[in-house]
Design a protein around this motif. Sequence first.
Motif, mmCIF file in Angstrom:
data_model
loop_
_atom_site.group_PDB
_atom_site.id
_atom_site.type_symbol
_atom_site.label_atom_id
_atom_site.label_comp_id
_atom_site.label_asym_id
_atom_site.label_seq_id
_atom_site.Cartn_x
_atom_site.Cartn_y
_atom_site.Cartn_z
ATOM 1 N N LEU A 151 0.950 -1.241 0.074
ATOM 2 C CA LEU A 151 0.096 0.033 0.007
ATOM 3 C C LEU A 151 0.954 1.268 -0.058
ATOM 4 N N TYR B 237 -0.451 4.089 -2.178
ATOM 5 C CA TYR B 237 -1.444 4.778 -1.477
ATOM 6 C C TYR B 237 -1.217 5.676 -0.467
ATOM 7 N N ILE C 282 -7.442 1.931 -5.729
ATOM 8 C CA ILE C 282 -6.257 1.900 -4.782
ATOM 9 C C ILE C 282 -5.247 1.580 -5.740
ATOM 10 N N ARG D 163 -1.376 -0.125 -5.960
ATOM 11 C CA ARG D 163 -0.637 -1.086 -5.054
ATOM 12 C C ARG D 163 0.597 -1.440 -5.949
ATOM 13 N N GLY E 260 -10.165 7.091 -8.031
ATOM 14 C CA GLY E 260 -8.941 6.946 -7.235
ATOM 15 C C GLY E 260 -8.047 8.032 -7.905
ATOM 16 N N LEU F 120 -3.372 8.628 -7.665
ATOM 17 C CA LEU F 120 -2.051 8.359 -7.268
ATOM 18 C C LEU F 120 -0.929 9.627 -7.414
#
Length: 890
Positions: free
Chosen positions: A646, A649, A748, A750, A780, A782
């Motif tokens: 993670l 994130y 998310i 990863r 989402g 990044l």
Amino acid sequence: MRTVYLYHLLYLLLLVAHLCSVSSWKREEFRNCNQTPFCKRARSRKPGSCSLIAADVAIADGDLIAKLIPKNPPLEEQEPIKPLILSLSVYQDGILRLKIDEDPSLDPPKKRFEVADVIVPEFLDKKLWLQRFSKETIDGDSEDSSVVYLSDGFEVVLRHDPFEVYVREKGGKRVVSLNSHGLFDFEQLRVKKEGEDWEERFKGNTDTRPYGPQSISFDVSFYGADFVYGIPEHATSLALKATRGPGVEESEPYRLFNLDVFEYIHDSPFGIYGSIPFMIAHGKARGTSGFFWLNAAEMQIDVLGSGWNAESSISLPSDQNRIDTLWMSEAGVVDAFFFVGPGPKDVVRQYISVTGAPALPQLFSTAYHQCRWNYRDEVDVEMLFPNPEEMQKKLAAKGRHMVTIVDPHMKRDESNHLHKEASNKGYYVKDATGKDFDGWCWPGSSSYPDMLNPEIKSWWAEKFSYENYIGSTPSLYIWNDMNEPSVFNGPELTMPRDALHYGSVEHRELHNAYGYYFHMATADGLVKRGDGKDRPFVLSRAFFSGSQRYGAVWTGDNTADWDHLRVSVPMILTLGLTGMTFSGADVGGYFGNPEPELLVRWYQVGAYYPFFRGHAHQDTKRREPWLFGERNTDLMREAIHVRYTLLPYFYTLFREANMSGIPVVRPLWMEFPADEATFSNDEAFMVGKSLLVQGVYTERAKKVSVYLPGRQSWYDLRTGTIYKGGVTHKLEVSEESIPAFQRAGTIIPRKYRFRRSSTQMVNDPYTLVIALNNSQAAEGELYIDDGKSFEFEQGAYIHRRFVFSVGKLTSLNIAPSAPGNSQFSSNCVVERIILLGHSPGPKNALIEPANRKAEIELGPLHLRGGNSPDVVTIRRPNVGIADDWTIKIL
């Protein structure tokens, strides 16, 4: 990245030898409210006892100003009360600032201390210059009140008689008020008269109090509030419990006084290492509001139970959900800020606009840290680390970093050239007689640099250059410990209150900010040593408002038991709400020897702390994760792997915090502010807006209750199993993991390729995990930069938004155009896209603008331990992480 810690400075210039052991917390070493005269006096005051009224109201320099004078003249035998000066300033985004101080034209014995270097300069530029005010008669008042504009929808009322300040909605409903119950009191500085005894004594220590009692106290009320939160640091619940009032078992107030507390107890309002005098109120009916008192003296705060003010003769508007509080401080001035929200993220953003945004940490520091205090003397250190520079370079070659402790106390020894230089230049804090303060800490007789002095802060910062900090390298970072400050032979194990700082400021006036100034100077030193190119990493135990701008903190000397694991979550949530988003607790507990089950559960929760570190005292058994047998090692390794998966994130969330102050780890109610079931829940927490984590806090637990808020579904992080929102689920738990869920409607990023350090993961490909909602949509973000420099401030970063809708995933650039050559690029690709909850039937995916197809695999999919139905995996799309593209499922 696993960061290696050593509890000594390994031959480096600022060697601090920890030569003696410590004992656990002894309650009798510390004062309670009844032993603290200003607290005892303030608590004894009755509602309506304030006799001050606001007079001579006018506009000056863009502020509403007034004099606070007694309504009735004092009796002949009473000390005359000099007028106080009140000013109200309005700032952008609905922020009110209230200042009350002694009138400088009346020649007080000295200027009262105002905390410097906390308010960021850019906030002062947001002042709205008032041009006028209106008059309004409040029901039952003999005089008009003054009303000024605050923002669209809000205004400020200065009530003249009785004196009161409050913010209200333009429809008339109150939001936050001060002195609604007439508890305001301001003890003015005086010159001692013959026969007066102002000294205070505690445990054999005498406080001379040369200016007499100088405390301030007042009540603050939050309207439409169900709970109040904040004012760290305390080892207690997230929602603050009432400390006084009908039906409430009276307890100590919440104390804000930075102290070195060994093995503190949980579920206590006792103050420990840091202080942030910022409180947030939240309720379903009204939303969120906040109050911040910029004051670095000792503070005590009561949360007053319903009905406590029954004796008040003041007519108050009824509000069923009002929460009243009493704020008491030993010294300083009133410099208070009112935040109107209306949402929880709004209040946090408003507070951050005053005290500054959290620093963006280096990427390596957001990964796992391994630490232990275990080297007992200089000979031991010398045998282990004969060449610290070579050792650091070997670690750096593997992508690892080292952190060493630098404490504020300096050994009083003429052979110590740092002490000699500081002493000769007069750089130490003085005692009440004007001599260098001499206290006892780890090296014995010690003195403490006066970090209030800007010259001394600069001098300290220069000591971290490679030339001055002998044996240091660019991969070495700093941990400031014992900076409350800790003084083993001082009153309450800290510096005497009548010690003197730069500008004749008494220590009592700035005590809670001492560690903050030390942290600031150290961070500045690390920036200077790299010519301003690299971000520092400085961990601090003591903190104050604004500390978020300089580095990380942790919750101090906790204990290896289930209660301390449990209380670590509300402690970290509270720190995040009050700006300190980069925080954590010692995984496993600093004191004691955790059983393997407790240690495993702590790693499983700690993997989601913003600051993730295993750490232990030298008297504990060794507890590195590889020492508990193969099965337990596997479980702890898996917990650490979750964190590394993670990291993209987490780093994106740290950037969000850097921009807005919104914490990385946040209470459920911050994301679900209308859901009353979340208001007092501090066993579960959100990581960003996309993950919900529920800890396991009891031994041999087989089941755990998890409330999943909202109307959307949630996906188990390991198995992909779908759970309904708005429901409490009774779930079976195994030793392998704790319950964690991805929120439907989120994406998310990863990384699944595990390396020996986070540095070695930088160029690894990404996986996007898309949790679809009922509309088969999700989104989402990044954020990527070089992970270490300040170039991101010039636009050198990648910021993407991923949107899945109508069967199509789109990558969008949301970074502004970078000026000049401030560019950052990445060759990383997306190697896999996982869709949870997708409707069955897709056979292939079309990538545009490349006009090529990608392979699709239909579920189930092994997600690190579980089999998930309804999973679609797009394999090897190999689209650039920094590029614009779309992938349509056909």
